[in-house]
Design a protein around this motif. Sequence first.
Motif, PDB file in Angstrom:
ATOM      1  N   CYS A  82      -9.555   2.313  -1.711  1.00  0.00           N
ATOM      2  CA  CYS A  82      -8.607   2.227  -0.096  1.00  0.00           C
ATOM      3  C   CYS A  82      -7.897   1.779  -0.097  1.00  0.00           C
ATOM      4  CB  CYS A  82     -10.628   1.662   0.278  1.00  0.00           C
ATOM      5  SG  CYS A  82     -11.826   1.675  -0.228  1.00  0.00           S
ATOM      6  N   ILE A  83      -7.382   3.244   0.847  1.00  0.00           N
ATOM      7  CA  ILE A  83      -5.155   2.815   1.606  1.00  0.00           C
ATOM      8  C   ILE A  83      -6.118   1.633   2.633  1.00  0.00           C
ATOM      9  CG2 ILE A  83      -3.661   3.470   2.476  1.00  0.00           C
ATOM     10  CD1 ILE A  83      -4.333   6.050   0.125  1.00  0.00           C
ATOM     11  N   THR A  84      -5.752   0.818   3.000  1.00  0.00           N
ATOM     12  CA  THR A  84      -5.840   0.000   4.160  1.00  0.00           C
ATOM     13  C   THR A  84      -4.716   0.000   5.013  1.00  0.00           C
ATOM     14  OG1 THR A  84      -5.935  -2.412   3.299  1.00  0.00           O
ATOM     15  CG2 THR A  84      -8.143  -1.266   3.635  1.00  0.00           C
ATOM     16  N   GLY A  85      -4.883  -0.929   5.946  1.00  0.00           N
ATOM     17  CA  GLY A  85      -3.180  -1.319   7.045  1.00  0.00           C
ATOM     18  C   GLY A  85      -3.354  -0.731   8.553  1.00  0.00           C
ATOM     19  N   GLY A  89      -8.827   2.382   8.581  1.00  0.00           N
ATOM     20  CA  GLY A  89      -8.752   1.985   6.672  1.00  0.00           C
ATOM     21  C   GLY A  89      -9.847   0.787   6.578  1.00  0.00           C
ATOM     22  N   GLU A  90      -9.905   0.136   6.835  1.00  0.00           N
ATOM     23  CA  GLU A  90     -10.761  -1.176   6.603  1.00  0.00           C
ATOM     24  C   GLU A  90     -12.029  -0.451   6.773  1.00  0.00           C
ATOM     25  OE1 GLU A  90      -9.488  -4.352   9.212  1.00  0.00           O
ATOM     26  OE2 GLU A  90      -7.256  -4.996   7.539  1.00  0.00           O
ATOM     27  N   ARG A  91     -12.624   0.544   7.707  1.00  0.00           N
ATOM     28  CA  ARG A  91     -14.017   0.784   7.874  1.00  0.00           C
ATOM     29  C   ARG A  91     -14.147   1.811   6.532  1.00  0.00           C
ATOM     30  NH1 ARG A  91     -15.707   3.319  13.095  1.00  0.00           N
ATOM     31  NH2 ARG A  91     -14.588   0.958  13.835  1.00  0.00           N
ATOM     32  N   PHE A  92     -13.653   2.475   5.683  1.00  0.00           N
ATOM     33  CA  PHE A  92     -13.928   2.633   4.550  1.00  0.00           C
ATOM     34  C   PHE A  92     -14.135   1.459   3.103  1.00  0.00           C
ATOM     35  CE2 PHE A  92     -10.949   6.905   5.271  1.00  0.00           C
ATOM     36  CZ  PHE A  92     -13.291   8.089   5.116  1.00  0.00           C
ATOM     37  N   VAL A  93     -13.545   0.186   3.615  1.00  0.00           N
ATOM     38  CA  VAL A  93     -13.688  -0.294   2.177  1.00  0.00           C
ATOM     39  C   VAL A  93     -15.070  -1.164   2.802  1.00  0.00           C
ATOM     40  CG1 VAL A  93     -12.808  -3.053   2.041  1.00  0.00           C
ATOM     41  CG2 VAL A  93     -11.395  -1.003   2.289  1.00  0.00           C
ATOM     42  N   GLU A  94     -15.800  -1.468   4.403  1.00  0.00           N
ATOM     43  CA  GLU A  94     -16.613  -2.123   4.365  1.00  0.00           C
ATOM     44  C   GLU A  94     -17.984  -1.111   3.854  1.00  0.00           C
ATOM     45  OE1 GLU A  94     -16.449  -2.700   8.762  1.00  0.00           O
ATOM     46  OE2 GLU A  94     -14.646  -3.995   8.883  1.00  0.00           O
ATOM     47  N   VAL A  96     -17.850   1.152   1.285  1.00  0.00           N
ATOM     48  CA  VAL A  96     -17.698   1.122  -0.162  1.00  0.00           C
ATOM     49  C   VAL A  96     -18.919  -0.134  -0.526  1.00  0.00           C
ATOM     50  CG1 VAL A  96     -16.457   1.394  -2.022  1.00  0.00           C
ATOM     51  CG2 VAL A  96     -15.738   2.571  -0.780  1.00  0.00           C
ATOM     52  N   LYS A  97     -18.392  -1.067   0.480  1.00  0.00           N
ATOM     53  CA  LYS A  97     -19.018  -2.969  -0.047  1.00  0.00           C
ATOM     54  C   LYS A  97     -20.353  -2.218   0.409  1.00  0.00           C
ATOM     55  CE  LYS A  97     -15.398  -5.996   0.616  1.00  0.00           C
ATOM     56  NZ  LYS A  97     -14.857  -6.837   1.957  1.00  0.00           N
ATOM     57  N   ALA A  98     -21.045  -1.544   1.349  1.00  0.00           N
ATOM     58  CA  ALA A  98     -22.366  -1.641   1.642  1.00  0.00           C
ATOM     59  C   ALA A  98     -22.993  -0.895   0.794  1.00  0.00           C
ATOM     60  CB  ALA A  98     -22.271  -1.057   3.411  1.00  0.00           C
ATOM     61  N   TYR A  99     -22.876  -0.163   0.127  1.00  0.00           N
ATOM     62  CA  TYR A  99     -23.268   1.007  -0.537  1.00  0.00           C
ATOM     63  C   TYR A  99     -22.920   0.259  -2.101  1.00  0.00           C
ATOM     64  CZ  TYR A  99     -23.884   4.215   2.829  1.00  0.00           C
ATOM     65  OH  TYR A  99     -24.754   4.442   4.085  1.00  0.00           O
ATOM     66  N   GLY A 100     -23.241  -0.928  -2.545  1.00  0.00           N
ATOM     67  CA  GLY A 100     -22.787  -1.783  -3.709  1.00  0.00           C
ATOM     68  C   GLY A 100     -21.762  -1.038  -4.275  1.00  0.00           C
ATOM     69  N   GLY A 101     -20.956  -0.621  -3.743  1.00  0.00           N
ATOM     70  CA  GLY A 101     -19.189  -0.121  -4.340  1.00  0.00           C
ATOM     71  C   GLY A 101     -18.546  -1.184  -4.735  1.00  0.00           C
ATOM     72  N   VAL A 102     -17.308  -1.332  -5.604  1.00  0.00           N
ATOM     73  CA  VAL A 102     -16.632  -1.802  -5.882  1.00  0.00           C
ATOM     74  C   VAL A 102     -14.921  -1.684  -4.942  1.00  0.00           C
ATOM     75  CG1 VAL A 102     -15.115  -3.634  -7.092  1.00  0.00           C
ATOM     76  CG2 VAL A 102     -17.474  -2.811  -7.532  1.00  0.00           C
ATOM     77  N   PRO A 103     -14.532  -1.719  -3.845  1.00  0.00           N
ATOM     78  CA  PRO A 103     -13.554  -1.893  -2.714  1.00  0.00           C
ATOM     79  C   PRO A 103     -12.095  -2.335  -3.737  1.00  0.00           C
ATOM     80  CG  PRO A 103     -13.745  -3.029  -1.650  1.00  0.00           C
ATOM     81  CD  PRO A 103     -15.072  -2.837  -2.553  1.00  0.00           C
ATOM     82  N   ARG A 104     -11.236  -0.929  -4.224  1.00  0.00           N
ATOM     83  CA  ARG A 104      -9.661  -1.448  -4.452  1.00  0.00           C
ATOM     84  C   ARG A 104      -8.624  -1.350  -3.824  1.00  0.00           C
ATOM     85  NH1 ARG A 104     -11.623  -5.298  -8.434  1.00  0.00           N
ATOM     86  NH2 ARG A 104     -12.858  -3.459 -10.287  1.00  0.00           N
ATOM     87  N   GLU A 105      -8.531  -2.239  -3.178  1.00  0.00           N
ATOM     88  CA  GLU A 105      -7.866  -2.136  -2.004  1.00  0.00           C
ATOM     89  C   GLU A 105      -6.068  -1.689  -2.054  1.00  0.00           C
ATOM     90  OE1 GLU A 105      -7.705  -4.017   2.555  1.00  0.00           O
ATOM     91  OE2 GLU A 105      -9.276  -4.773   0.936  1.00  0.00           O
ATOM     92  N   VAL A 106      -5.964  -0.408  -1.244  1.00  0.00           N
ATOM     93  CA  VAL A 106      -3.754  -0.616  -1.286  1.00  0.00           C
ATOM     94  C   VAL A 106      -3.824  -1.019  -0.459  1.00  0.00           C
ATOM     95  CG1 VAL A 106      -1.952   1.081  -1.724  1.00  0.00           C
ATOM     96  CG2 VAL A 106      -4.306   0.954  -3.071  1.00  0.00           C
ATOM     97  N   LYS A 107      -2.963  -2.428   0.357  1.00  0.00           N
ATOM     98  CA  LYS A 107      -3.021  -2.825   1.557  1.00  0.00           C
ATOM     99  C   LYS A 107      -1.977  -2.237   1.716  1.00  0.00           C
ATOM    100  CE  LYS A 107      -6.065  -6.905   1.587  1.00  0.00           C
ATOM    101  NZ  LYS A 107      -5.757  -8.352   1.714  1.00  0.00           N
ATOM    102  N   VAL A 108      -1.338  -2.264   3.226  1.00  0.00           N
ATOM    103  CA  VAL A 108      -0.474  -1.375   3.509  1.00  0.00           C
ATOM    104  C   VAL A 108      -0.031  -2.268   5.377  1.00  0.00           C
ATOM    105  CG1 VAL A 108       1.078   0.596   4.989  1.00  0.00           C
ATOM    106  CG2 VAL A 108      -0.858   0.774   2.404  1.00  0.00           C
ATOM    107  N   GLU A 109       1.298  -2.885   5.015  1.00  0.00           N
ATOM    108  CA  GLU A 109       1.164  -3.912   5.800  1.00  0.00           C
ATOM    109  C   GLU A 109       1.238  -3.272   7.455  1.00  0.00           C
ATOM    110  OE1 GLU A 109       5.448  -5.605   8.201  1.00  0.00           O
ATOM    111  OE2 GLU A 109       5.469  -5.168   6.229  1.00  0.00           O
ATOM    112  N   TRP A 110       0.244  -3.671   8.659  1.00  0.00           N
ATOM    113  CA  TRP A 110       0.227  -3.004   9.570  1.00  0.00           C
ATOM    114  C   TRP A 110       1.101  -2.052  10.289  1.00  0.00           C
ATOM    115  CZ3 TRP A 110      -4.281  -4.409  13.055  1.00  0.00           C
ATOM    116  CH2 TRP A 110      -5.993  -4.005  11.866  1.00  0.00           C
ATOM    117  N   GLY A 111       1.504  -0.850  10.495  1.00  0.00           N
ATOM    118  CA  GLY A 111       3.122  -0.159  11.521  1.00  0.00           C
ATOM    119  C   GLY A 111       3.268   0.395  10.059  1.00  0.00           C
ATOM    120  N   ARG A 112       3.046  -0.277   9.224  1.00  0.00           N
ATOM    121  CA  ARG A 112       3.800   0.853   7.569  1.00  0.00           C
ATOM    122  C   ARG A 112       2.816   1.975   7.223  1.00  0.00           C
ATOM    123  NH1 ARG A 112       8.522   0.271   8.645  1.00  0.00           N
ATOM    124  NH2 ARG A 112       8.470  -2.545  10.312  1.00  0.00           N
TER     125      ARG A 112
END
Length: 379
Positions: A82-85, A89-94, A96-112
């Motif tokens: 899940c690409i966040t930033g 983007g974070e909503r997808f992470v939530e 994936v977690k809600a359905y028992g999946g494992v999010p592998r977050e690619v954290k992007v600095e906000w604004g980038r």
Amino acid sequence: MRRMKLMIPGPVELSPEVLLAMARPMMGHRTPDFEAILEECWSGLKEIFQTKNDMLLITGSGTAGMDAAIASTIKEGDEYVCITGGKFGERFVEMVKAYGGVPREVKVEWGRAVDPAEVDKALSQSKAKAVTLTHNETSTGVLHDAEAVGKVAKKHGALFIMDAITSIGGDYVKADEWGVDICIAGSQKCLVSPPGLAMVSVSPKAWEVIGKNKTRNYYLNLASYKKSMEKKTTPFTPSVTLIYGLQAALRAIKEEGLENRIKRHRLMARATREAVKAMGLELYADEGHASNTVTSIKIPQGLTDEDVRGKMKKEHGILLAGGQDQIKGKIFRIGHMGNVEYLDLMSVLSALELTLKKAGRDIELGSGLGAAQRVFLQG
Ligand SMILES: Cc1ncc(COP(=O)(O)O)c(C=O)c1O
């Protein structure tokens, strides 16, 4: 109640044609007349998504489309990159977690914007079933390079799930060319319809995954939508009224032409950026990856959200968006999506100049307006 000028990233102001279309009498949703409306909407949406994939229309806001995409493809323990930033983007992470999946977050600095090499790395280090991307991250005003992310997802054989909720209809989205397996839009943004509809395109590769998946949800189940779509209908009673509005909105988009429409959005975005910079304000998002549908601007030191957005609302009846989560009170956002034109933007920029001047900022009146006009002059 005072009528506000909506310069937020959705809901946007609707045309009289769309409003009038929704005043039409109710019709049965399992009738040939309604089937024809649905078919017109599906085909109009396919043109805008630039896809030949199946198109589904869900009654529910954009998040319903995102939820359907995750719920229909995931099973417990599945890894999703899940690409966040930003908030969306974070909503997808939530999810994936809600359905028992494992999010592998690619954290992007906000604004980038995301570096596709980071996505490649995350995919190499996981057994990810899918990659999620928020094409136009509305909370920060960043437009990510979806084409590059699509290439990386394809290289690793992962599904590419993209939230294009605030780009579809206002900026380029080439779902097929970019390899987007599940592409999601929302009605109340650049598609200039009322809130309450999500549009989802699904590729054959995604259908294969969905077909093998034991989905645990019922209402937002893409397989049910496909089954009904093949019979020219929807699995449950759709919001007939909203679909009347969507049909009228899609006709207007066709009349303007997608290319012209995107050009107009890009012009509004450029004019906004040049104007606010000329007013001495600083853009929040990296300008090389700035959104063409919403512009995020730092609240200058010494001023508060109330000094800017509060006054714009109270004194001019203009609604701007604020910052969310970690940037709440630090930025404000101007939505210029939908039917926004020269005069709309100039009136907002004029009110903003006045607001900043009254708040004690050292700016020359007309500086922002002039900068915007020069952009419009160049076209
Ligand atoms: C990029 C993006 N994704 C998702 C959403 C959520 O859409 P909705 O509020 O229609 O559920 C929004 C809403 O602003 C958005 O901007």
